[in-house]
Design a protein around this motif. Structure first.
Motif, PDB file in Angstrom:
ATOM      1  N   GLU A 344      27.963  35.407  40.969  1.00  0.00           N
ATOM      2  CA  GLU A 344      28.596  34.119  41.286  1.00  0.00           C
ATOM      3  C   GLU A 344      29.714  34.285  42.318  1.00  0.00           C
ATOM      4  O   GLU A 344      29.895  33.450  43.213  1.00  0.00           O
ATOM      5  N   ALA A 345      30.470  35.384  42.220  1.00  0.00           N
ATOM      6  CA  ALA A 345      31.549  35.624  43.179  1.00  0.00           C
ATOM      7  C   ALA A 345      30.990  35.856  44.574  1.00  0.00           C
ATOM      8  O   ALA A 345      31.552  35.379  45.574  1.00  0.00           O
ATOM      9  N   GLY A 346      29.885  36.589  44.651  1.00  0.00           N
ATOM     10  CA  GLY A 346      29.265  36.820  45.951  1.00  0.00           C
ATOM     11  C   GLY A 346      28.791  35.531  46.597  1.00  0.00           C
ATOM     12  O   GLY A 346      28.956  35.324  47.804  1.00  0.00           O
ATOM     13  N   LYS A 347      28.191  34.638  45.772  1.00  0.00           N
ATOM     14  CA  LYS A 347      27.718  33.361  46.318  1.00  0.00           C
ATOM     15  C   LYS A 347      28.873  32.475  46.767  1.00  0.00           C
ATOM     16  O   LYS A 347      28.841  31.869  47.838  1.00  0.00           O
ATOM     17  N   ASP A 348      29.911  32.431  45.939  1.00  0.00           N
ATOM     18  CA  ASP A 348      31.009  31.503  46.209  1.00  0.00           C
ATOM     19  C   ASP A 348      31.940  31.980  47.322  1.00  0.00           C
ATOM     20  O   ASP A 348      32.479  31.174  48.081  1.00  0.00           O
ATOM     21  N   ARG A 349      32.151  33.296  47.416  1.00  0.00           N
ATOM     22  CA  ARG A 349      33.101  33.849  48.391  1.00  0.00           C
ATOM     23  C   ARG A 349      32.458  34.239  49.713  1.00  0.00           C
ATOM     24  O   ARG A 349      33.163  34.637  50.648  1.00  0.00           O
ATOM     25  N   MET A 350      31.143  34.157  49.833  1.00  0.00           N
ATOM     26  CA  MET A 350      30.492  34.561  51.082  1.00  0.00           C
ATOM     27  C   MET A 350      30.941  33.684  52.256  1.00  0.00           C
ATOM     28  O   MET A 350      31.205  34.185  53.359  1.00  0.00           O
ATOM     29  N   ARG A 351      31.025  32.393  52.029  1.00  0.00           N
ATOM     30  CA  ARG A 351      31.393  31.494  53.124  1.00  0.00           C
ATOM     31  C   ARG A 351      32.803  31.777  53.652  1.00  0.00           C
ATOM     32  O   ARG A 351      32.980  31.914  54.873  1.00  0.00           O
ATOM     33  N   PRO A 352      33.849  31.868  52.817  1.00  0.00           N
ATOM     34  CA  PRO A 352      35.182  32.185  53.376  1.00  0.00           C
ATOM     35  C   PRO A 352      35.237  33.573  54.019  1.00  0.00           C
ATOM     36  O   PRO A 352      35.957  33.763  55.000  1.00  0.00           O
ATOM     37  N   ILE A 353      34.469  34.536  53.483  1.00  0.00           N
ATOM     38  CA  ILE A 353      34.436  35.870  54.109  1.00  0.00           C
ATOM     39  C   ILE A 353      33.843  35.784  55.512  1.00  0.00           C
ATOM     40  O   ILE A 353      34.379  36.352  56.469  1.00  0.00           O
ATOM     41  N   LEU A 354      32.722  35.057  55.651  1.00  0.00           N
ATOM     42  CA  LEU A 354      32.102  34.909  56.965  1.00  0.00           C
ATOM     43  C   LEU A 354      33.013  34.149  57.923  1.00  0.00           C
ATOM     44  O   LEU A 354      33.127  34.506  59.108  1.00  0.00           O
ATOM     45  N   MET A 355      33.647  33.106  57.451  1.00  0.00           N
ATOM     46  CA  MET A 355      34.510  32.298  58.312  1.00  0.00           C
ATOM     47  C   MET A 355      35.681  33.122  58.848  1.00  0.00           C
ATOM     48  O   MET A 355      35.954  33.127  60.059  1.00  0.00           O
ATOM     49  N   THR A 356      36.401  33.817  57.970  1.00  0.00           N
ATOM     50  CA  THR A 356      37.576  34.577  58.404  1.00  0.00           C
ATOM     51  C   THR A 356      37.181  35.764  59.281  1.00  0.00           C
ATOM     52  O   THR A 356      37.863  36.075  60.270  1.00  0.00           O
ATOM     53  N   THR A 357      36.061  36.417  58.955  1.00  0.00           N
ATOM     54  CA  THR A 357      35.635  37.594  59.731  1.00  0.00           C
ATOM     55  C   THR A 357      35.214  37.204  61.131  1.00  0.00           C
ATOM     56  O   THR A 357      35.628  37.822  62.119  1.00  0.00           O
ATOM     57  N   PHE A 358      34.373  36.168  61.243  1.00  0.00           N
ATOM     58  CA  PHE A 358      33.935  35.749  62.573  1.00  0.00           C
ATOM     59  C   PHE A 358      35.099  35.209  63.404  1.00  0.00           C
ATOM     60  O   PHE A 358      35.119  35.386  64.633  1.00  0.00           O
ATOM     61  N   ALA A 359      36.066  34.566  62.767  1.00  0.00           N
ATOM     62  CA  ALA A 359      37.238  34.080  63.507  1.00  0.00           C
ATOM     63  C   ALA A 359      38.002  35.248  64.123  1.00  0.00           C
ATOM     64  O   ALA A 359      38.422  35.197  65.295  1.00  0.00           O
ATOM     65  N   MET A 360      38.172  36.332  63.355  1.00  0.00           N
ATOM     66  CA  MET A 360      38.894  37.491  63.881  1.00  0.00           C
ATOM     67  C   MET A 360      38.071  38.235  64.935  1.00  0.00           C
ATOM     68  O   MET A 360      38.610  38.757  65.912  1.00  0.00           O
ATOM     69  N   ILE A 361      36.745  38.297  64.734  1.00  0.00           N
ATOM     70  CA  ILE A 361      35.893  38.980  65.719  1.00  0.00           C
ATOM     71  C   ILE A 361      35.949  38.277  67.073  1.00  0.00           C
ATOM     72  O   ILE A 361      36.141  38.915  68.118  1.00  0.00           O
ATOM     73  N   PHE A 362      35.802  36.961  67.067  1.00  0.00           N
ATOM     74  CA  PHE A 362      35.852  36.236  68.336  1.00  0.00           C
ATOM     75  C   PHE A 362      37.257  36.249  68.928  1.00  0.00           C
ATOM     76  O   PHE A 362      37.420  36.177  70.155  1.00  0.00           O
ATOM     77  N   GLY A 363      38.272  36.365  68.069  1.00  0.00           N
ATOM     78  CA  GLY A 363      39.634  36.463  68.581  1.00  0.00           C
ATOM     79  C   GLY A 363      39.899  37.778  69.297  1.00  0.00           C
ATOM     80  O   GLY A 363      40.755  37.843  70.189  1.00  0.00           O
ATOM     81  N   MET A 364      39.172  38.842  68.928  1.00  0.00           N
ATOM     82  CA  MET A 364      39.357  40.145  69.565  1.00  0.00           C
ATOM     83  C   MET A 364      38.460  40.349  70.780  1.00  0.00           C
ATOM     84  O   MET A 364      38.596  41.349  71.489  1.00  0.00           O
ATOM     85  N   MET A 365      37.547  39.429  71.023  1.00  0.00           N
ATOM     86  CA  MET A 365      36.625  39.580  72.154  1.00  0.00           C
ATOM     87  C   MET A 365      37.340  39.692  73.510  1.00  0.00           C
ATOM     88  O   MET A 365      36.945  40.506  74.342  1.00  0.00           O
ATOM     89  N   PRO A 366      38.370  38.888  73.791  1.00  0.00           N
ATOM     90  CA  PRO A 366      39.036  39.027  75.100  1.00  0.00           C
ATOM     91  C   PRO A 366      39.594  40.424  75.345  1.00  0.00           C
ATOM     92  O   PRO A 366      39.550  40.926  76.472  1.00  0.00           O
ATOM     93  N   ILE A 367      40.110  41.074  74.290  1.00  0.00           N
ATOM     94  CA  ILE A 367      40.638  42.429  74.456  1.00  0.00           C
ATOM     95  C   ILE A 367      39.508  43.420  74.668  1.00  0.00           C
ATOM     96  O   ILE A 367      39.583  44.319  75.503  1.00  0.00           O
ATOM     97  N   ALA A 368      38.416  43.268  73.908  1.00  0.00           N
ATOM     98  CA  ALA A 368      37.298  44.212  74.004  1.00  0.00           C
ATOM     99  C   ALA A 368      36.555  44.094  75.326  1.00  0.00           C
ATOM    100  O   ALA A 368      36.065  45.097  75.858  1.00  0.00           O
ATOM    101  N   LEU A 369      36.459  42.883  75.878  1.00  0.00           N
ATOM    102  CA  LEU A 369      35.684  42.660  77.090  1.00  0.00           C
ATOM    103  C   LEU A 369      36.552  42.552  78.334  1.00  0.00           C
ATOM    104  O   LEU A 369      36.053  42.240  79.408  1.00  0.00           O
TER     105      LEU A 369
END
Length: 436
Positions: A344-369
């Motif tokens: 149940e925790a995996g189902k319920d917490r997957m969405r906030p994990i994906l949201m926060t992770t992708f937000a940080m990944i796209f935020g670091m793209m300008p530095i990486a590229l």
């Protein structure tokens, strides 16, 4: 372009390149091409090329400082290191910190003969220095003008060893004695300058690096010369190698300190010793993606990359915290089993994990590229964080629940064994009481 000349046979040409966006090659590539063209077009010319920093100073990344009291051993060891550098792939323009040896008159004194002839080393040294190097302590005054008088032997009389051997000295008895009577005079090669580091005679062997990480090249050279250093001679890194060693040690300590602090803070917040350990399992999962991203993008592990790893520790821990905290909550509130609570925790917490992770990944793209001037130094930090977040996002959803379940089973078995021992003690006491 600017041109300077420090010696009659040496010329330094500095070339300032245009912005990175207006050229196709890097600074090191242009330096190498320029050196090759000069050596091909002008026979007999030796050229060295070095990419300078923004401040204008050139600093070879590979530097080995050879120190010792015996200068002959220092020279032999420096020559051995120079040959090792030439054999190591990725090195270029290896050289000594001093110029090439020059021809000189070498005088070897025989102290026993000097004592027999009544001469002292200090008196001989003063005469040799005045004769060969000259002395301008004397002055001649004429009216308001003052002129220096330089005393010494004419250059014509000291160009040959036979002429030098005929220098005369006066002993304590007033007798004239020639240099050849108590010394061996010959021509040989000697250092053009004497270099000292920490007041010890030294020679620095330097080299540029092309096409490979300087840390890898330096490690290979250090491994190759290990065990070949004679007694009385010490080797220590200099320049960028010394800076990297010091910086990596400090950043490595900061990396471990960050892990310990995160663990202690979570112990206080969770009021548990095992739950923070489960969260810390997400850190090695992030390192997998971080190093994989560095390898795929052809970046090196440098100071900026290590800073990215330290930042990554705090970022990736939040995924495991979300899972562990929500699992504990629904187990307590709804009384679910460990396995069911993890699902149940995996189902319920997957969405906030994906949201926060992708937000940080796209935020670091300008530095990486980034592709501006000096951006390649910081690209590694961006790719480390992106790769670590991506692998942590994927693997944390699988590994952390498994680790949580294993820890829970271990704790459950420990509680069962403790309960069984307690029951046995109670039964034993009841049996004793019934017998009595």
């Amino acid at each position: 372009m600017s041109e300077t000349s420090t010696k009659n046979n040496i010329t330094t040409i500095s070339v300032k390149l245009v912005e990175k966006s207006k050229r196709k090659l890097g600074v090191t590539d242009y330096a190498t091409l320029t050196k090759d063209k000069i050596m091909k077009q002008i026979p007999g010319v030796r050229a060295r090329a070095a990419a300078t920093s923004i401040s204008g100073g050139a600093n070879e990344p590979i530097q080995f400082i050879v120190q010792g009291a015996d200068y002959v051993k220092v020279q032999e060891t420096a020559a051995m290191i120079l040959q090792t550098i030439h054999r190591t792939p990725g090195t270029a323009d290896a050289k000594y910190s001093i110029d090439d040896p020059r021809q000189e008159v070498q005088i070897k004194l025989d102290r026993e003969k000097m004592a027999t002839l009544g001469l002292s080393v200090s008196d001989v040294g003063i005469v040799l220095r005045t004769s060969l190097n000259g002395n301008d302590d004397s002055k001649y005054s004429e009216g308001s003008n003052e002129y220096k008088i330089r005393i010494g032997i004419d250059n014509f009389d000291r160009t040959k060893s036979d002429d030098v051997s005929m220098l005369t000295f006066v002993n304590k008895k007033g007798e004239l004695i020639e240099l050849k009577q108590f010394a061996e005079i010959r021509y040989g090669l000697g250092p053009s300058a004497l270099e000292r580091t920490d007041r010890i005679s030294s020679i620095t062997v330097k080299s540029n690096v092309i096409g490979r990480p300087s840390g890898t090249v330096g490690s290979e050279i250090s491994t190759a010369i290990a065990g070949k250093i004679p007694s009385g001679v010490t080797i220590k890194p200099g320049g960028m190698m010394e800076q990297q060693s010091s910086a990596f040690g400090s950043l490595g300590f900061a990396f471990l300190a960050a892990i310990v602090l995160i663990y202690l803070i979570m112990v206080i917040l969770y009021n548990s010793l095992t739950d923070p350990l489960i969260v810390l399992f997400s850190i090695p999962l992030s390192l997998i993606g971080a190093f994989l991203a560095l390898a795929l993008t052809m970046n090196t592990l440098n100071i900026f990359s290590i800073i990215g790893l330290i930042v990554l520790i705090g970022l990736v821990a939040k995924n495991a915290i979300l899972l562990v905290d929500f699992t504990n909550k629904i187990r307590k509130d709804e009384g679910l089993s460990t396995f069911r609570a993890l699902i149940e925790a995996g189902k319920d917490r997957m969405r906030p994990i994906l949201m926060t992770t992708f937000a940080m990944i796209f935020g670091m793209m300008p530095i990486a590229l980034g592709s501006g001037d000096g951006a390649e130094m910081k690209n590694g930090m961006g790719w480390v964080i992106i790769g670590g977040l991506a692998s942590s996002m994927i693997l944390t959803l699988v590994v952390v629940p498994v680790v949580y379940y294993i820890f829970d089973r271990i704790g459950y078995k420990a509680r069962v064994r403790s309960r069984k021992r307690l029951v046995k003690k109670v039964l034993a006491r009841q049996l004793e009481a019934s017998i009595a």
